[in-house]
Design a protein around this motif. Structure first.
Motif, PDB file in Angstrom:
ATOM      1  N   LEU A  52       0.834  -1.197   0.000  1.00  0.00           N
ATOM      2  CA  LEU A  52       0.000   0.000   0.000  1.00  0.00           C
ATOM      3  C   LEU A  52       0.877   1.260   0.000  1.00  0.00           C
ATOM      4  CD1 LEU A  52      -3.201   0.514   2.039  1.00  0.00           C
ATOM      5  CD2 LEU A  52      -1.586   2.343   1.790  1.00  0.00           C
ATOM      6  N   LEU A  53       1.918   1.267   0.821  1.00  0.00           N
ATOM      7  CA  LEU A  53       2.827   2.416   0.873  1.00  0.00           C
ATOM      8  C   LEU A  53       3.551   2.615  -0.454  1.00  0.00           C
ATOM      9  CD1 LEU A  53       4.261   1.967   4.476  1.00  0.00           C
ATOM     10  CD2 LEU A  53       2.853   3.881   3.656  1.00  0.00           C
ATOM     11  N   ILE A  54       3.927   1.520  -1.100  1.00  0.00           N
ATOM     12  CA  ILE A  54       4.590   1.624  -2.415  1.00  0.00           C
ATOM     13  C   ILE A  54       3.650   2.272  -3.428  1.00  0.00           C
ATOM     14  CG2 ILE A  54       5.413   0.257  -4.394  1.00  0.00           C
ATOM     15  CD1 ILE A  54       7.532   0.344  -2.302  1.00  0.00           C
ATOM     16  N   VAL A  55       2.389   1.821  -3.452  1.00  0.00           N
ATOM     17  CA  VAL A  55       1.408   2.398  -4.390  1.00  0.00           C
ATOM     18  C   VAL A  55       1.247   3.895  -4.127  1.00  0.00           C
ATOM     19  CG1 VAL A  55      -1.031   2.424  -5.052  1.00  0.00           C
ATOM     20  CG2 VAL A  55       0.176   0.253  -4.851  1.00  0.00           C
TER      21      VAL A  55
ATOM     22  N   ALA B 110      -7.421   6.720  -5.455  1.00  0.00           N
ATOM     23  CA  ALA B 110      -8.651   6.254  -4.818  1.00  0.00           C
ATOM     24  C   ALA B 110      -8.423   4.914  -4.113  1.00  0.00           C
ATOM     25  CB  ALA B 110      -9.760   6.099  -5.854  1.00  0.00           C
ATOM     26  N   PRO B 111      -9.088   4.713  -2.991  1.00  0.00           N
ATOM     27  CA  PRO B 111      -8.951   3.431  -2.283  1.00  0.00           C
ATOM     28  C   PRO B 111      -9.250   2.222  -3.168  1.00  0.00           C
ATOM     29  CG  PRO B 111     -10.065   5.013  -0.887  1.00  0.00           C
ATOM     30  CD  PRO B 111      -9.927   5.653  -2.247  1.00  0.00           C
ATOM     31  N   SER B 112     -10.247   2.326  -4.026  1.00  0.00           N
ATOM     32  CA  SER B 112     -10.587   1.187  -4.899  1.00  0.00           C
ATOM     33  C   SER B 112      -9.449   0.875  -5.871  1.00  0.00           C
ATOM     34  CB  SER B 112     -11.874   1.467  -5.663  1.00  0.00           C
ATOM     35  OG  SER B 112     -11.737   2.632  -6.459  1.00  0.00           O
TER      36      SER B 112
ATOM     37  N   GLY C 130      -4.243  -6.132  -5.096  1.00  0.00           N
ATOM     38  CA  GLY C 130      -4.950  -7.405  -5.137  1.00  0.00           C
ATOM     39  C   GLY C 130      -5.634  -7.806  -3.850  1.00  0.00           C
ATOM     40  N   VAL C 131      -6.246  -6.822  -3.193  1.00  0.00           N
ATOM     41  CA  VAL C 131      -7.021  -7.124  -1.985  1.00  0.00           C
ATOM     42  C   VAL C 131      -8.407  -6.504  -2.127  1.00  0.00           C
ATOM     43  CG1 VAL C 131      -4.983  -7.297  -0.491  1.00  0.00           C
ATOM     44  CG2 VAL C 131      -6.177  -5.115  -0.704  1.00  0.00           C
ATOM     45  N   SER C 132      -9.285  -6.880  -1.214  1.00  0.00           N
ATOM     46  CA  SER C 132     -10.649  -6.354  -1.275  1.00  0.00           C
ATOM     47  C   SER C 132     -10.694  -4.905  -0.802  1.00  0.00           C
ATOM     48  CB  SER C 132     -11.574  -7.206  -0.405  1.00  0.00           C
ATOM     49  OG  SER C 132     -11.280  -6.981   0.967  1.00  0.00           O
TER      50      SER C 132
END
Length: 164
Positions: free
Chosen positions: A61-64, A73-75, A82-84
């Motif tokens: 998440l930090l890399i993104v 956006a969170p989505s 690759g997570v919900s």
């Protein structure tokens, strides 16, 4: 994956009698790729967990976010790692509480939000990325630069991201 789980050439040849399309070299190559990937990933993730208390998901998440300084956006984050959406939502709550990220209104739609690294998050990434990339470099030094380039080409070819 343990080495013992990789079938022998002979075992695969025996299965080939039942299913002639089995290619022992392909099966062994794929399992070796998986095993090497698991071992490399574990050695890198162990350091991130021990030194920085980062799970694989939080690191991804930090890399993104680091790669999208304008916010995302969170989505989109969920899709990239690759997570919900629910998983991302929980991760974002914790990371916002830790002061690493901030949610802002989207410039395109005030009802939507985008996620950005805070200054603390940016500083954290500046601290952890150089030694992370150095660890990856050290692991890859087992291969020559030409072998590394060939490996990149072969993996991209295998995944369909590059053609013959």
């Amino acid at each position: 994956m343990k080495r013992e789980l990789i079938p022998s050439w002979e075992e695969l040849e025996a299965h080939k009698k039942t299913v002639p399309e089995i290619n022992p070299a392909a099966v062994i190559a794929m399992l070796e790729i998986k095993q090497a990937s698991d071992e490399v990933q574990a050695s890198i993730l162990d350091v991130l967990q021990k030194e920085y208390h980062l799970s694989e998901g939080k690191f991804c998440l930090l890399i993104v976010l680091h790669q999208n300084p304008q916010g995302i956006a969170p989505s989109e984050i969920a899709a990239k790692i690759g997570v919900s959406k629910a998983t991302i939502s929980n991760m974002l709550i914790r990371m916002e509480r830790d002061g690493l990220i901030v949610a802002k209104p989207s410039p395109d739609d005030a009802r939507a939000k985008i996620i950005c690294l805070t200054q603390k998050g940016q500083d954290f990434m500046s601290e952890i990325l150089p030694p992370h990339y150095l660890r990856v470099t050290k692991l890859m030094e087992r291969l020559s630069e030409a072998e590394q380039k060939e490996l990149i080409h072969l993996l991209k070819k295998m995944s369909g991201r590059v053609h013959a």
